[in-house]
Design a protein around this motif. Sequence first.
Motif, PDB file in Angstrom:
ATOM      1  N   ALA A  28      -2.582  14.453  -3.692  1.00 29.35           N
ATOM      2  CA  ALA A  28      -3.045  14.243  -2.314  1.00 29.35           C
ATOM      3  C   ALA A  28      -4.329  13.418  -2.294  1.00 29.35           C
ATOM      4  O   ALA A  28      -4.520  12.543  -1.435  1.00 29.35           O
ATOM      5  CB  ALA A  28      -3.273  15.596  -1.631  1.00 29.35           C
TER       6      ALA A  28
ATOM      7  N   VAL B 236       0.820  -1.213   0.000  1.00 29.03           N
ATOM      8  CA  VAL B 236       0.000   0.000   0.000  1.00 29.03           C
ATOM      9  C   VAL B 236       0.859   1.270   0.000  1.00 29.03           C
ATOM     10  O   VAL B 236       0.540   2.239  -0.703  1.00 29.03           O
ATOM     11  CB  VAL B 236      -0.973   0.002   1.198  1.00 29.03           C
ATOM     12  N   THR B 237       1.930   1.257   0.782  1.00 26.85           N
ATOM     13  CA  THR B 237       2.753   2.474   0.847  1.00 26.85           C
ATOM     14  C   THR B 237       3.398   2.765  -0.501  1.00 26.85           C
ATOM     15  O   THR B 237       3.408   3.906  -0.967  1.00 26.85           O
ATOM     16  CB  THR B 237       3.840   2.330   1.923  1.00 26.85           C
TER      17      THR B 237
ATOM     18  N   VAL C 275      -3.451   9.720  -2.891  1.00 35.88           N
ATOM     19  CA  VAL C 275      -2.876   9.076  -1.697  1.00 35.88           C
ATOM     20  C   VAL C 275      -3.986   8.718  -0.700  1.00 35.88           C
ATOM     21  O   VAL C 275      -4.002   7.624  -0.123  1.00 35.88           O
ATOM     22  CB  VAL C 275      -1.823  10.004  -1.043  1.00 35.88           C
ATOM     23  N   ALA C 276      -4.945   9.634  -0.535  1.00 38.48           N
ATOM     24  CA  ALA C 276      -6.046   9.357   0.397  1.00 38.48           C
ATOM     25  C   ALA C 276      -6.908   8.193  -0.097  1.00 38.48           C
ATOM     26  O   ALA C 276      -7.281   7.303   0.688  1.00 38.48           O
ATOM     27  CB  ALA C 276      -6.898  10.609   0.578  1.00 38.48           C
TER      28      ALA C 276
ATOM     29  N   ALA D 257       0.850   4.120  -2.761  1.00 37.89           N
ATOM     30  CA  ALA D 257       0.554   5.537  -2.469  1.00 37.89           C
ATOM     31  C   ALA D 257       1.560   6.447  -3.176  1.00 37.89           C
ATOM     32  O   ALA D 257       1.177   7.457  -3.783  1.00 37.89           O
ATOM     33  CB  ALA D 257       0.589   5.778  -0.967  1.00 37.89           C
TER      34      ALA D 257
ATOM     35  N   ALA E 136      -4.933   5.017   0.489  1.00 38.26           N
ATOM     36  CA  ALA E 136      -4.836   4.672   1.910  1.00 38.26           C
ATOM     37  C   ALA E 136      -6.129   4.024   2.413  1.00 38.26           C
ATOM     38  O   ALA E 136      -6.102   3.080   3.213  1.00 38.26           O
ATOM     39  CB  ALA E 136      -4.521   5.920   2.724  1.00 38.26           C
ATOM     40  N   TRP E 137      -7.259   4.535   1.952  1.00 38.05           N
ATOM     41  CA  TRP E 137      -8.539   4.083   2.496  1.00 38.05           C
ATOM     42  C   TRP E 137      -9.207   2.975   1.677  1.00 38.05           C
ATOM     43  O   TRP E 137     -10.000   2.215   2.200  1.00 38.05           O
ATOM     44  CB  TRP E 137      -9.502   5.273   2.620  1.00 38.05           C
TER      45      TRP E 137
ATOM     46  N   VAL F 208      -1.592  -5.556   5.105  1.00 37.94           N
ATOM     47  CA  VAL F 208      -0.759  -4.561   4.436  1.00 37.94           C
ATOM     48  C   VAL F 208       0.692  -4.864   4.714  1.00 37.94           C
ATOM     49  O   VAL F 208       1.067  -5.165   5.848  1.00 37.94           O
ATOM     50  CB  VAL F 208      -1.094  -3.145   4.950  1.00 37.94           C
TER      51      VAL F 208
END
Lengths: 183, 217
Positions: B182, B135-136, B185-186, B139, B189-190, B214
């Motif tokens: 941005a 996930v990172t 990325v949100a 992102a 993340a979700w 994750v």
Amino acid sequence: MSDKLKSGSLLLLFAVILLAPVIQDRLSEEAIKYVADSESAHNGMPTEWDGKQVFCTLFPEDFPHAEYSTGVTMIDSSGSTLAVNEEYNGTGACVGGLEGFTHGLDFMLNASAVVGNSLSIGYDIGEWGPLVHTIGGINSNNITGDFGGAYWHLDHNGATSMVGIGDLVMSDGDVILWRISTW
Amino acid sequence: MYDFHSISLSPAEMLALNVMTLSLIMLALYRGESQLDSNRPWAMLSLLAIFGISGRILLEPLPNIQPVTMLVLLAGIYFGGWRALALAGTIAWVSNVLVLGHGPWTFFQALGWGAVGLSGAGLSGFLLDGNRIRVTRLAYVSAASAFLFDWIVSSSILLETGTSMIVPYLINGLAFDLYHAAGNVAFVAWMAVPLSDMILRHSADPAREAVSEVVAN
């Protein structure tokens, strides 16, 4: 890690939403330095407008303005007609001799108000700011022909504006010109 | 009789209403997917397209914040570049024709999101750890994809202007690129993990299985 990313992403998003307008203003000022003013933008206009701000609109050949259907009418900041330039490539009107405006939309609304309703502006607020659809009663959405669609195109100092009228930073001597473009 | 249609909403109220509507659509798609047989990639792509189209339209009041970039990135990772390109073109064309406005920019948007999907396909080895999504890393790639997409779409101004305008145009658009990055990325993340779970059930690669853990990078 996932929870940190979730909360961090929301913080980042809120920070960008809060700071982006300030960043945008700074970037607009920086970007304008890379665009050379075109001296020719003042060609055909009264010499007393040199160094002053000018708002022009050219109307499409098939949809002429009732009042400005011959040449381009030059109108000073008091609303008086100075001349009609029939050598211009198109028909329409220019309101010039204004100064001190820094915001494009503010300048445009003030300049159009000089001639009452004949160059009145209609616009919607969209995702990217103000979107002009009507000038002087000519709505781009009503213009049809052998093309996909039409829109009011903004030139700034003789070149296509890189930003919408809502983000346009004006300087002394700037000329903005609206004309219909199609796709 | 009360005229319900005459209610005028403020932009914030309209956005809240749109977010609630999008949440309902997402819930319905989530429930609908659970009733699909496994290994139905085109059905899954159709659900992603519905989510992308409705997300793009309903989040239109937010500048450049929408889920499409994440969706085509995930589609590229799990379904390959060509299917991601089909998803990108469908979302761009349908949402533009229906609401947002169709013109030459539609082609560039399809091209931009297609490039993002192809990047996802090319980077799938980097973004997947066996059957787990990183996930990172996703992102970071989604943030970079925002700039890739926006710059491809911005290049459409070359149809009307010379190359001298491209640099100031890109500089001027950097704030909107930041909104996009941005937002991506949100969304990652979700939503990347639950969406990956759903997509994996329909991925052609039988070696991949849906997991919601994750991987720390």
